[in-house]
Write a protein that holds these residues in place. Structure first.
Motif, PDB file in Angstrom:
ATOM      1  N   UNK A   1     -77.622  19.080 -23.449  1.00 30.53           N
ATOM      2  CA  UNK A   1     -76.351  18.391 -23.203  1.00 30.53           C
ATOM      3  C   UNK A   1     -75.262  19.453 -23.050  1.00 30.53           C
ATOM      4  N   UNK A   2     -74.196  19.169 -22.303  1.00 31.06           N
ATOM      5  CA  UNK A   2     -73.117  20.163 -22.188  1.00 31.06           C
ATOM      6  C   UNK A   2     -72.503  20.461 -23.566  1.00 31.06           C
ATOM      7  N   UNK A   3     -72.519  21.726 -23.953  1.00 29.82           N
ATOM      8  CA  UNK A   3     -72.008  22.130 -25.256  1.00 29.82           C
ATOM      9  C   UNK A   3     -70.544  22.545 -25.141  1.00 29.82           C
ATOM     10  N   UNK A   4     -69.871  22.598 -26.271  1.00 31.01           N
ATOM     11  CA  UNK A   4     -68.479  23.049 -26.307  1.00 31.01           C
ATOM     12  C   UNK A   4     -68.381  24.509 -25.867  1.00 31.01           C
ATOM     13  N   UNK A   5     -67.278  24.821 -25.194  1.00 27.71           N
ATOM     14  CA  UNK A   5     -67.006  26.214 -24.811  1.00 27.71           C
ATOM     15  C   UNK A   5     -65.749  26.730 -25.457  1.00 27.71           C
ATOM     16  N   UNK A   6     -64.986  25.855 -26.079  1.00 30.86           N
ATOM     17  CA  UNK A   6     -63.719  26.299 -26.656  1.00 30.86           C
ATOM     18  C   UNK A   6     -63.321  25.380 -27.805  1.00 30.86           C
ATOM     19  N   UNK A   7     -62.386  25.860 -28.603  1.00 38.42           N
ATOM     20  CA  UNK A   7     -61.742  25.058 -29.645  1.00 38.42           C
ATOM     21  C   UNK A   7     -60.250  25.285 -29.521  1.00 38.42           C
ATOM     22  N   UNK A   8     -59.468  24.244 -29.743  1.00 35.84           N
ATOM     23  CA  UNK A   8     -58.014  24.344 -29.639  1.00 35.84           C
ATOM     24  C   UNK A   8     -57.397  23.991 -30.980  1.00 35.84           C
ATOM     25  N   UNK A   9     -56.466  24.840 -31.432  1.00 34.68           N
ATOM     26  CA  UNK A   9     -55.725  24.616 -32.662  1.00 34.68           C
ATOM     27  C   UNK A   9     -54.242  24.674 -32.330  1.00 34.68           C
ATOM     28  N   UNK A  10     -53.458  23.783 -32.918  1.00 35.44           N
ATOM     29  CA  UNK A  10     -52.014  23.824 -32.696  1.00 35.44           C
ATOM     30  C   UNK A  10     -51.426  25.013 -33.453  1.00 35.44           C
ATOM     31  N   UNK A  11     -50.278  25.461 -32.996  1.00 39.01           N
ATOM     32  CA  UNK A  11     -49.562  26.545 -33.673  1.00 39.01           C
ATOM     33  C   UNK A  11     -49.288  26.142 -35.126  1.00 39.01           C
ATOM     34  N   UNK A  12     -48.904  24.883 -35.338  1.00 45.25           N
ATOM     35  CA  UNK A  12     -48.608  24.413 -36.694  1.00 45.25           C
ATOM     36  C   UNK A  12     -49.835  24.515 -37.601  1.00 45.25           C
ATOM     37  N   UNK A  13     -51.014  24.157 -37.081  1.00 48.55           N
ATOM     38  CA  UNK A  13     -52.243  24.258 -37.872  1.00 48.55           C
ATOM     39  C   UNK A  13     -52.532  25.711 -38.251  1.00 48.55           C
ATOM     40  N   UNK A  14     -52.382  26.609 -37.293  1.00 47.24           N
ATOM     41  CA  UNK A  14     -52.689  28.014 -37.549  1.00 47.24           C
ATOM     42  C   UNK A  14     -51.680  28.619 -38.522  1.00 47.24           C
ATOM     43  N   UNK A  15     -50.384  28.325 -38.322  1.00 49.24           N
ATOM     44  CA  UNK A  15     -49.371  28.869 -39.234  1.00 49.24           C
ATOM     45  C   UNK A  15     -49.565  28.325 -40.647  1.00 49.24           C
ATOM     46  N   UNK A  16     -49.862  27.025 -40.766  1.00 44.76           N
ATOM     47  CA  UNK A  16     -50.098  26.433 -42.088  1.00 44.76           C
ATOM     48  C   UNK A  16     -51.345  27.043 -42.726  1.00 44.76           C
ATOM     49  N   UNK A  17     -52.384  27.279 -41.923  1.00 47.51           N
ATOM     50  CA  UNK A  17     -53.603  27.881 -42.467  1.00 47.51           C
ATOM     51  C   UNK A  17     -53.338  29.307 -42.947  1.00 47.51           C
ATOM     52  N   UNK A  18     -52.583  30.089 -42.185  1.00 49.88           N
ATOM     53  CA  UNK A  18     -52.285  31.460 -42.597  1.00 49.88           C
ATOM     54  C   UNK A  18     -51.525  31.459 -43.921  1.00 49.88           C
ATOM     55  N   UNK A  19     -50.531  30.582 -44.054  1.00 49.50           N
ATOM     56  CA  UNK A  19     -49.780  30.501 -45.318  1.00 49.50           C
ATOM     57  C   UNK A  19     -50.713  30.114 -46.462  1.00 49.50           C
ATOM     58  N   UNK A  20     -51.582  29.128 -46.224  1.00 48.64           N
ATOM     59  CA  UNK A  20     -52.538  28.693 -47.245  1.00 48.64           C
ATOM     60  C   UNK A  20     -53.519  29.813 -47.603  1.00 48.64           C
ATOM     61  N   UNK A  21     -54.024  30.511 -46.581  1.00 52.23           N
ATOM     62  CA  UNK A  21     -54.987  31.587 -46.813  1.00 52.23           C
ATOM     63  C   UNK A  21     -54.357  32.727 -47.611  1.00 52.23           C
ATOM     64  N   UNK A  22     -53.089  33.031 -47.343  1.00 50.03           N
ATOM     65  CA  UNK A  22     -52.397  34.069 -48.121  1.00 50.03           C
ATOM     66  C   UNK A  22     -52.332  33.680 -49.592  1.00 50.03           C
ATOM     67  N   UNK A  23     -51.957  32.426 -49.849  1.00 53.96           N
ATOM     68  CA  UNK A  23     -51.873  31.956 -51.244  1.00 53.96           C
ATOM     69  C   UNK A  23     -53.239  31.965 -51.907  1.00 53.96           C
ATOM     70  N   UNK A  24     -54.252  31.481 -51.211  1.00 58.17           N
ATOM     71  CA  UNK A  24     -55.595  31.428 -51.789  1.00 58.17           C
ATOM     72  C   UNK A  24     -56.143  32.831 -52.020  1.00 58.17           C
ATOM     73  N   UNK A  25     -55.936  33.734 -51.079  1.00 63.98           N
ATOM     74  CA  UNK A  25     -56.398  35.116 -51.254  1.00 63.98           C
ATOM     75  C   UNK A  25     -55.752  35.729 -52.490  1.00 63.98           C
ATOM     76  N   UNK A  26     -54.460  35.512 -52.645  1.00 62.38           N
ATOM     77  CA  UNK A  26     -53.750  36.050 -53.803  1.00 62.38           C
ATOM     78  C   UNK A  26     -54.319  35.481 -55.106  1.00 62.38           C
ATOM     79  N   UNK A  27     -54.588  34.182 -55.129  1.00 65.16           N
ATOM     80  CA  UNK A  27     -55.128  33.568 -56.348  1.00 65.16           C
ATOM     81  C   UNK A  27     -56.554  34.040 -56.643  1.00 65.16           C
ATOM     82  N   UNK A  28     -57.273  34.498 -55.619  1.00 61.59           N
ATOM     83  CA  UNK A  28     -58.630  35.023 -55.812  1.00 61.59           C
ATOM     84  C   UNK A  28     -58.633  36.530 -56.071  1.00 61.59           C
ATOM     85  N   UNK A  29     -57.440  37.151 -56.084  1.00 60.48           N
ATOM     86  CA  UNK A  29     -57.344  38.581 -56.352  1.00 60.48           C
ATOM     87  C   UNK A  29     -57.500  39.454 -55.122  1.00 60.48           C
TER      88      UNK A  29
END
Length: 164
Positions: free
Chosen positions: A64-92
């Motif tokens: 079957x035709x498989x996916x070739x790409x994924x799209x993320x909104x700027x808001x999703x990526x910016x929110x994820x980066x902020x979340x990842x920074x906080x989580x990384x800090x809490x994990x040391x």
């Protein structure tokens, strides 16, 4: 004399402000260009070079035709980066980047599992800063125990080439 002094101070401030504004504006484009940029022609070449691999996956493996790409909104990526920074800090850890992985969902009753792309945070472990000797931090390692970002939107249609 007082008016002349005020005029000269105003003139000097105006020239300095204009110089600062113009030098900042002229260099703004150069300062904001990230490393690793590629041209649309290079994008098309990379996309075209992937066609044979995509055909093997879609035609031979999942039929079957498989996916070739994924799209993320700027808001999703910016929110994820902020979340990842906080989580990384809490994990040391200190977040230093994101790694993009290609993956596939497991096959299910609805059909074969299609390809997806997901982000994983990377960084290095925080260490004591008590030493006077310089230390080099090895970065770019996946942060174990940290959440990734998935569920981007598929291309339209999923197997569409660049550009969409």
């Amino acid at each position: 004399m007082k008016k002349l002094l005020t005029l000269l101070v105003g003139l000097v401030l105006g020239i300095a402000g204009t110089y600062y504004y113009l030098s900042t504006n002229q260099n703004l484009e150069e300062m904001t260009k990230p490393k690793g940029l590629i041209t649309p022609t290079q994008i098309e070449a990379l996309d075209k070079a992937y066609n044979s691999r995509h055909a093997i996956i879609s035609d031979s493996l999942i039929k079957t035709p498989d996916n070739r790409s994924s799209w993320y909104s700027i808001e999703e990526i910016e929110a994820y980066i902020a979340y990842a920074k906080q989580q990384a800090d809490s994990l040391g850890y200190t977040l230093d980047g994101l790694r993009l992985y290609a993956g596939a969902y497991p096959d299910s009753k609805e059909g074969p599992g299609l390809m997806t792309m997901f982000f994983v945070p990377t960084g290095y472990q925080n260490v004591s800063e008590g030493s006077i000797l310089p230390t080099t931090q090895g970065g770019g390692n996946d942060l174990e125990g940290a959440d990734g970002l998935n569920f981007g939107k598929k291309g339209d249609p999923p197997s569409a080439n660049y550009p969409q």
